[in-house]
Design an enzyme around this catalytic site. Structure first.
Site, short mmCIF file in Angstrom:
data_model
loop_
_atom_site.label_atom_id
_atom_site.label_comp_id
_atom_site.label_asym_id
_atom_site.label_seq_id
_atom_site.Cartn_x
_atom_site.Cartn_y
_atom_site.Cartn_z
N SER A 189 41.74 38.38 35.24
CA SER A 189 40.31 38.22 34.99
C SER A 189 39.53 39.47 35.41
O SER A 189 39.75 40.05 36.47
CB SER A 189 39.79 37.03 35.80
OG SER A 189 38.40 36.92 35.65
N GLY A 208 35.30 36.70 34.73
CA GLY A 208 34.65 35.65 35.50
C GLY A 208 33.35 35.19 34.83
O GLY A 208 32.50 36.00 34.50
N ASN A 213 38.22 32.02 33.76
CA ASN A 213 37.94 32.24 35.17
C ASN A 213 36.49 31.90 35.44
O ASN A 213 35.59 32.38 34.74
CB ASN A 213 38.23 33.72 35.50
CG ASN A 213 37.99 34.07 36.96
OD1 ASN A 213 36.85 34.15 37.40
ND2 ASN A 213 39.06 34.28 37.70
N CYS A 265 35.34 36.07 45.13
CA CYS A 265 34.77 37.34 44.71
C CYS A 265 33.95 37.94 45.84
O CYS A 265 32.98 37.35 46.30
CB CYS A 265 33.88 37.15 43.49
SG CYS A 265 33.22 38.71 42.91
N ASN A 272 43.14 38.07 44.89
CA ASN A 272 41.95 38.78 44.42
C ASN A 272 41.89 40.12 45.15
O ASN A 272 42.79 40.45 45.92
CB ASN A 272 40.70 37.95 44.72
CG ASN A 272 39.61 38.19 43.67
OD1 ASN A 272 39.37 39.33 43.28
ND2 ASN A 272 38.97 37.13 43.23
C1 FMN Z 1 37.00 45.81 37.47
C2 FMN Z 1 37.55 44.52 37.99
C3 FMN Z 1 36.85 43.32 37.75
C4 FMN Z 1 37.34 42.12 38.23
N1 FMN Z 1 36.66 40.96 37.97
C5 FMN Z 1 37.17 39.76 38.38
C6 FMN Z 1 36.52 38.54 38.05
O1 FMN Z 1 35.51 38.53 37.36
N2 FMN Z 1 37.04 37.38 38.52
C7 FMN Z 1 38.19 37.36 39.28
O2 FMN Z 1 38.63 36.29 39.70
N3 FMN Z 1 38.83 38.51 39.59
C8 FMN Z 1 38.35 39.71 39.16
N4 FMN Z 1 39.02 40.87 39.46
C9 FMN Z 1 40.26 40.81 40.27
C10 FMN Z 1 41.51 40.87 39.39
O3 FMN Z 1 41.55 39.75 38.52
C11 FMN Z 1 42.79 40.91 40.24
O4 FMN Z 1 42.83 39.74 41.04
C12 FMN Z 1 42.83 42.11 41.16
O5 FMN Z 1 42.28 43.24 40.52
C13 FMN Z 1 44.24 42.45 41.64
O6 FMN Z 1 45.09 42.80 40.57
P1 FMN Z 1 45.37 44.34 40.13
O7 FMN Z 1 45.70 45.09 41.37
O8 FMN Z 1 46.48 44.25 39.16
O9 FMN Z 1 44.09 44.82 39.52
C14 FMN Z 1 38.54 42.10 38.98
C15 FMN Z 1 39.23 43.29 39.21
C16 FMN Z 1 38.77 44.49 38.72
C17 FMN Z 1 39.54 45.75 39.00
#
Ligand code: FMN
Ligand code: FAD
Ligand code: FAD
Ligand code: FMN
Ligand code: FES
Ligand code: FES
Lengths: 313, 263, 313, 263
Positions: free
Chosen positions: A31, A56, A109, A140, A202
């Site tokens: 997400s 989200g 999400n 978040c 997260n």
């Molecule tokens: C730019 C960005 C926006 C994100 N927005 C959301 C979100 O809206 N809702 C959510 O649950 N997690 C959000 N996340 C978290 C990611 O879904 C994920 O849990 C987190 O980045 C760890 O995974 P990764 O290291 O592969 O990025 C966001 C992450 C990034 C980098």
């Protein structure tokens, strides 16, 4: 073409069940890193993915935080998007049909400021066709109201999750914050309240300083750390939680390859999400599926479910 | 269509200290690239630095399928990029972003650029000329050697005037002063600009004073470059309402007047 | 040589006071990454460092964890040394004299299983000459007994710190664990109990999986994550704590350059420690001191104390 | 004395697929290096991969101040290393570790190596020969092409025998079988060995059976390489007591019998 012999390959089974959501394969996109899917249409076949987890979504539109919103860090990045999104109504009218038409397995999400927000969102989405499940962001770190509190207090987690479960028959995946002393107690609270699966992790709360400007880089001061840098933290939490709870886990944090994905699966994740990796390689999700398939074939593993939690001691 | 290409470097030269011209073969990107669009380059296979780096498209040779960018070494990513050799390959994503628009009846355009901001204007100038638009490019730089794109403009026979901070060539002063000096006489229909924000803020004032429409190309730190992360937000005014736009897909080109500059 | 004019430079002042410990400059080397100093004698002048913080010392010798003890991760590493050390007696007899003779400012890092252990260690070291202060590790995640508990519960933190303060007149720096929901409440507990300074952060709990072997890489399963990967987390915690407490902070986590050091100082650290960086560049500490000095000169900053916390908003 | 040197690469060749010989100028390291010691190389300026990589010293040319290592590409670090070109520089820390000891009255030594483990034995063989010790090197490899160091031993005129897993050259079988075959006749005073742990475990058994002393060179994952991090622990038995030794400074060379091998 009879002379072009296809190498005999036994079919490997990549399909998994994530708390009632049937996935073709364990590779989903995280997400907030994959928009609403159409942003990646040139790079990935959306119906090939285990699932698309959309940005989200909140009850009302949110304009998000002022810029700068992101900054690169060693092996990772910080973001403070602030949950910018057009609200659930626009999501349903403008983004959901595209994903349905593409045949994607859709997980929405959701995020809110209050227990009631979450329940209302779950209720609204319950009626929509083509949604396979909900992922509940109780973690978040970029929203000042709510957000952090929910994810760090077991009692609040229970309340939020119970409220959602009452409002929907969709499978509910609760996404946990890593910014806690005891991830297992939060996980157990979510499961007690009815979570069908858990999603972790997260982003990790962090910040960066602009040395020349002598101020925080992000307008929001703090942001969420994601990318390869956090992988060891994420794998650890998946492992800790998988040992103690019975619901399936969606593991994520820094996955950049099928070997990273396998670390999470061996640590106890039933499926995984790729987040920041999509920014670096827009076709990474499909590549990881292919590489996983090859890995299983080469190692004579017929079913990926054999590997889930296999490293737990 | 946006693509990831493993692009073969065919030319990579340091024009003046820290300013590089880099040409690579990326046929799919070259085919579709429009002026104002950019490419997003991965400068290492390592996980550090992790993110791609965005660069405006400076020139395209459709026949050989090459794309050229012009960049300045300012940090770690551009330093690593500058160490690539001819015949090596580079991971390039593009073409990205909203291009400059070319109004149907456009006759006389002025292009105002400062520093490396001139880069995307060079490709624009070329395309405008091919479309028989009368073009005047105004180039601003710190000193005579650092007037990005002047040689290529000369070679293409495109009209241009220059200003330098130290007066070593052309007008001594800012490129916006040059614009003010000639705008009255030249009756431009449209202004395009790219460069430092204070420069573009001044271009906006001048354009509004003279009632001329136009477009600006902005920069913001980016992660995905394709509209997915919402990381590249910039405040804009549309229909009188302030909101955040994505520089990567709503931009990098915005209408003059849309962009909110902070003092 | 009268014709070789030395560029006129105003002397910049790098000295800081860390809770009663006067440091020549803010650059110290982190416990567990610099042995007892002699390991680095070819690379660093020990008396040039702000301080040498020695390997975690316990009452009795400890043999540590079985191998493998370390594994590299993206932009960082995990370690599970398990506090291997020869015990306080051997430290005093065999290692302390060398450091004294070299003129190093010596800070001894101590760890124990019980409140009494800590107090006893503090008492023993109180009598020794040449020790500038104690750094109390209440956060080592690699020891099964104690360790983790102390660092995550404010009441236990108070007890441990109070016990130590009663047993010694040396300045006491309490080193906090980042593996907590609320670092500020732990910091406040330590200060309430008499901490003269706070040190943060210790390593972040993580793990890695050996995919081919289908088991955790580290024999200890879990390890502590250090290096550039954790810098954003560390800077965030320093910033959060600096806003809320009055004692000076020793900041660390992933420092690889003077710019990293300045991030911590601007976020509120009075001094910094270099840990994992010593493994990559054995002469890094001295280089960072030189680069800091040059940075201050070039920016016309006469006293580094002007920068402490300057980015706090 | 241990030093960090920015070493100029003067030779870098892929001998057989994935096996590289790398020679660089590092005068301070070359001056002090003894057989059995190793260098710790930083393969990138990036923060990923972060840690140095240890390699045994394969040869030293004191006159020109060069050090040679022989390595196999097994992962990311060695892959990056293999991309370095002649005339580039490499950040090298060394010489590190406890060298092989050479007993004062040593007359006849046997050196038993498998795979890339042979690397440090080559430099040892050379030094032993210079000291007029009678040397027999036993080399084990998967197949004929992969007998590390054979060419250099030939060139130096050092006695050696080989075994290969596939029988393509020398004895078909393990190098320890070769050792067993000749040990009775040759009356060696001392055994040196380096290679895979099962091989060294068997060498230990044979040495103890024949009552011959000797030394082994071990590997363990390392961070600092200089005894500070305690990351490279290996279980050893000294004076009948088990304890952890540091491979980087207590080793990599240990006495036969000290090392605890796990089945
Ligand atoms: C730019 C960005 C926006 C994100 N927005 C959301 C979100 O809206 N809702 C959510 O649950 N997690 C959000 N996340 C978290 C990611 O879904 C994920 O849990 C987190 O980045 C760890 O995974 P990764 O290291 O592969 O990025 C966001 C992450 C990034 C980098
Ligand atoms: C649409 C667009 C077009 C551009 N076109 C050009 C061009 O044609 N020529 C040119 O020289 N530069 C151009 N830039 C700026 C260029 O992207 C940055 O100079 C470059 O990313 C700096 O990377 P670095 O690692 O060397 O710097 P660092 O400062 O080490 O980079 C750290 C981070 O900041 C980001 N960053 C730094 N400066 C900028 C900036 N000005 N804009 C956006 N992100 C930045 C980097 O991408 C990276 O994520 C453009 C930027 C954008 C957004
Ligand atoms: C004292 C010593 C001498 C050595 N001499 C040689 C030599 O002469 N030639 C040669 O080819 N190899 C030698 N090795 C092994 C060599 O260090 C590893 O093959 C190399 O570090 C692998 O790095 P990588 O990034 O390619 O592999 P990866 O597997 O990607 O490395 C990941 C991590 O594991 C570590 N690692 C992997 N394999 C080993 C290993 N066998 N021993 C220690 N750490 C390891 C790496 O250093 C790194 O930290 C020696 C090791 C030691 C300890
Ligand atoms: C190998 C290793 C051993 C460590 N041992 C100790 C220790 O004994 N006591 C302690 O308080 N911290 C110990 N630490 C933590 C460091 O002092 C430091 O807090 C942490 O590594 C973060 O800094 P860095 O990212 O610069 O390494 C150790 C860290 C490493 C990498
Ligand atoms: S850079 Fe990701 S939305 Fe613009
Ligand atoms: S590698 Fe650090 S002690 Fe051996």
């Amino acid at each position: 073409m009879p002379d072009r012999k296809k190498k005999e390959r036994l079919p490997v089974n990549l399909s998994v069940n994530l708390g009632g959501i049937a996935l073709n394969n364990p590779v989903t996109v995280a997400s907030g890193t994959f928009g609403y899917g159409h942003e990646y249409e040139e790079f990935v076949d959306l119906d090939r993915l285990g699932a698309v987890i959309v940005k989200g979504t909140t009850l009302e539109p949110r304009c998000g935080n002022p810029p700068p919103r992101i900054v690169e860090t060693p092996g990772g990045m910080l973001n403070a998007i602030g949950l910018e999104n057009p609200g659930v109504e626009v999501f349903i009218n403008e983004h959901l049909p595209y994903l349905q038409q593409k045949g994607a397995t859709i997980i929405v999400n959701i995020a809110g400021n209050t227990v009631e927000d979450y329940a209302a969102l779950a209720g609204i989405l319950d009626g929509e066709e083509g949604i396979a499940g909900l992922e509940v962001n109780i973690s978040c770190p970029n929203v000042e109201k709510g957000g952090l509190q929910f994810g760090t207090d077991p009692e609040m987690v229970k309340e939020v999750v119970a409220g959602i479960k009452e409002s929907t028959k969709l499978p509910v995946i609760v996404k946990l914050s890593p910014n806690v002393t005891d991830i297992v107690s939060i996980a157990k609270a979510a499961v007690t309240a009815g979570a069908d699966a858990l999603s972790l992790i997260n982003t990790v709360l962090g910040m960066a300083i602009d040395v020349e400007g002598r101020r925080p880089v992000l307008a929001n001061i703090f942001g969420g750390l994601s990318g390869p840098a956090i992988k060891p933290i994420a794998v650890r939490m998946v492992y800790q939680v998988a040992r103690e709870v019975d619901v399936p886990i969606l593991g994520m944090g820094g996955i950049m390859s099928h070997l990273d994905a396998l670390e999470f699966i061996l640590a106890g994740a039933t499926a995984i999400s790729i987040g920041t990796g999509n920014f670096v390689k827009p076709d990474i999700a499909q590549q990881v599926i292919r590489d996983l398939e090859n890995y299983l074939e080469e190692h004579g593993i017929m079913n990926i479910n054999e590997l889930i939690g296999a490293a737990i001691q | 269509m946006r693509k990831v290409e493993q692009a073969l470097i065919i030319r990579h030269r340091e024009i003046v200290p820290r300013y590089f011209e880099l040409e690579f073969i990326a046929p799919d990107i070259a085919r579709d690239a429009l002026p104002g669009q950019f490419v997003h380059i991965r400068v290492t296979k390592s996980l550090d630095p992790l993110l791609r780096r965005p660069f405006g498209i400076y020139n395209v040779e459709k026949k050989i399928g090459s794309v050229t960018v012009f960049y300045k070494v300012v940090g770690r990513g551009t330093k690593i990029l500058s160490d690539f050799h001819t015949a090596e390959t580079l991971d390039v994503l593009g073409p990205l972003g909203r291009p400059f628009s070319i109004p149907p009846n456009l006759r006389r355009a002025v292009l105002v650029g400062g520093g490396v901001g001139i880069a995307p204007l060079v490709y624009l100038a070329r395309v405008l000329c091919e479309r028989k638009v009368e073009v005047m490019v105004l180039l601003g730089g710190s000193t005579s050697g650092f007037l990005v794109g002047r040689d290529i403009l000369k070679r293409m026979g495109i009209d241009h005037m220059v200003s330098t901070d130290d007066g070593s060539e052309g007008l001594r002063g800012r490129v916006t002063e040059l614009l003010e000096k000639i705008i009255d006489r030249k009756r431009f229909d449209y202004i395009y600009s790219c460069g430092p924000e204070p420069m573009m803020a001044r271009v906006t004032e001048i354009a509004q004073e003279y009632g001329i429409d136009g477009e600006l190309s902005l920069e913001e730190h980016m992660a995905c470059g394709i509209g997915a992360c919402l990381g590249c937000a910039k405040e804009v005014v549309r229909d009188g309402r302030r909101s955040f736009a994505k520089v990567c897909t709503d931009g990098p080109v915005f209408k003059i007047g849309e962009v909110v500059f902070r003092a």
